[in-house]
Enzyme design. Structure first.
Site, short mmCIF file in Angstrom:
data_model
loop_
_atom_site.label_atom_id
_atom_site.label_comp_id
_atom_site.label_asym_id
_atom_site.label_seq_id
_atom_site.Cartn_x
_atom_site.Cartn_y
_atom_site.Cartn_z
N ASN A 198 -10.08 -2.32 -2.72
CA ASN A 198 -10.75 -2.81 -4.11
C ASN A 198 -11.74 -3.93 -3.80
OD1 ASN A 198 -9.79 -5.80 -4.58
ND2 ASN A 198 -8.50 -4.52 -4.12
N HIS A 233 1.06 -1.40 0.19
CA HIS A 233 0.34 -0.28 -0.28
C HIS A 233 0.81 1.46 -0.27
CE1 HIS A 233 -1.98 -3.21 2.45
NE2 HIS A 233 -2.78 -2.97 1.04
N GLU A 260 -3.36 3.42 1.49
CA GLU A 260 -2.93 4.08 0.40
C GLU A 260 -2.59 5.81 1.05
OE1 GLU A 260 -3.68 4.45 -3.97
OE2 GLU A 260 -4.42 2.63 -3.09
N CYS A 292 -6.16 1.92 -10.57
CA CYS A 292 -4.95 1.37 -11.14
C CYS A 292 -5.76 -0.23 -12.24
CB CYS A 292 -4.00 0.00 -10.57
SG CYS A 292 -5.04 -1.53 -10.01
N THR A 327 -5.28 4.20 -6.00
CA THR A 327 -5.48 3.37 -7.08
C THR A 327 -6.37 2.33 -7.22
OG1 THR A 327 -3.80 1.71 -6.45
CG2 THR A 327 -3.30 3.71 -6.84
#
Length: 318
Positions: free
Chosen positions: A233, A82, A134, A203, A173
């Site tokens: 995610n 991260h 992150e 990403c 991301t």
């Protein structure tokens, strides 16, 4: 006998599971253990997945939240995928630690973008979730006060960046592609001169997995997302599945956590896995469903991923 079981068609979203950044981070920990022996310290969970963390712990990894928990014994320390604030490698260097950086290269790219904007006198608007490792790492690349966090569309409408400052934005991301597009549109409308990345920072793996879950959600009575509740995610995948038309979407960490009766009355179930969840957990969930249903499977692939990231070189064992 399968003849006594109701039929269930399972749509397997592709891509799903491990991304290149996660694979690289795990390889770094395993190679460090192989070269240097146990223990190898890891600051924060290397990736947000209990199965992966437990497996690495059994191999000799010791997970800590802060460097202060690590003794000065010369053992390697790995920074998680991260990313970390600049203060962390600085502290490791001050203490003479042998540090290995497993930050995903796509997160490192965001860090460099943040530094570039700051060097050019721009105040940075960071789209992301407060407290996520992150986000903490990206904000920690710049001096305090140089970044304003934008968590959602409501934030985008009300934030008040420093008066007269040139502005730029970047993103975590692992966000929802659709939510982020809405936030960016609001920022661009409010601040027409705002600078953004040449290519969006969400990403490729996040984008592809969200596109894949959309493809299965529209055909499914239920979508099962395999991932951890602290995995951004993975949480986004469940949200995207519901928005894409799945009557219900649930998240489980592995097969043992799934009550297969949840699929009673369903003709079609979609399955996907977050970028930090290995394929073995998908197979666990399928095996669990087969206990109750006569399962047929279909791969629904929206993209083929060929991205790989090289791990850093490690010094020889002393």
């Amino acid at each position: 006998m399968t003849a006594d079981k109701p039929s269930l068609h399972v749509l397997l979203a592709g891509p799903r599971g491990f991304c290149a950044g996660v694979d690289r981070a795990i390889r770094i920990v395993r190679e460090a253990i192989e070269r240097h022996g146990a223990p190898v310290y890891v600051r924060h969970e290397i990736v947000h997945n209990r199965y992966v963390v437990d497996a690495l712990r059994a191999e000799g990894a010791v997970f800590v939240e802060e460097l202060s928990e690590i003794p000065d014994d010369g053992r390697p320390v790995v920074f998680s995928a991260h990313g970390v604030p600049k203060s962390v490698p600085a502290e490791a260097a001050r203490r003479g630690m042998y540090a290995l950086d497993a930050t995903c290269p796509l997160v490192s790219k965001v860090h460099r973008e943040a530094e570039r904007h700051h060097a050019r006198g721009r105040h940075l608007l960071l789209i992301g979730h407060r407290g996520h490792p992150e986000v903490v790492g990206t904000m920690g690349q710049l001096p305090e006060g140089a970044v304003t966090l934008v968590e959602d569309a409501a934030d985008a409408r009300r934030i008040s960046p420093p008066r007269g400052a040139a502005l730029a934005y970047t993103t975590q991301t692992t966000l929802s592609v659709d939510d982020t597009a809405e936030i960016v549109a609001i920022l661009r409308e409010r601040f027409p001169g705002i600078e953004g990345p040449g290519k969006e920072d969400i990403c490729y793996a996040t984008t592809n997995r969200q596109a894949a879950v959309k493809a299965v959600a529209a055909r499914s009575d239920l979508v099962i997302v395999i991932g951890a509740p602290n995995s951004s995610n993975s949480v986004r995948l469940r949200e995207v599945a519901e928005r894409a038309g799945a009557p219900r979407a649930v998240m489980v960490q592995r097969g043992a956590d799934l009550d297969p009766a949840i699929a009673d009355g369903c003709a079609t179930v979609g399955i996907t896995a977050g970028a930090s969840a290995p394929e073995v957990l998908v197979q666990e969930v399928l095996a669990r469903l087969r206990e109750r249903f006569a399962v047929t499977t279909e791969e629904v692939t929206v993209a083929v991923e060929t991205v790989t990231f090289r791990a850093p070189r490690m010094r020889a064992v002393a």
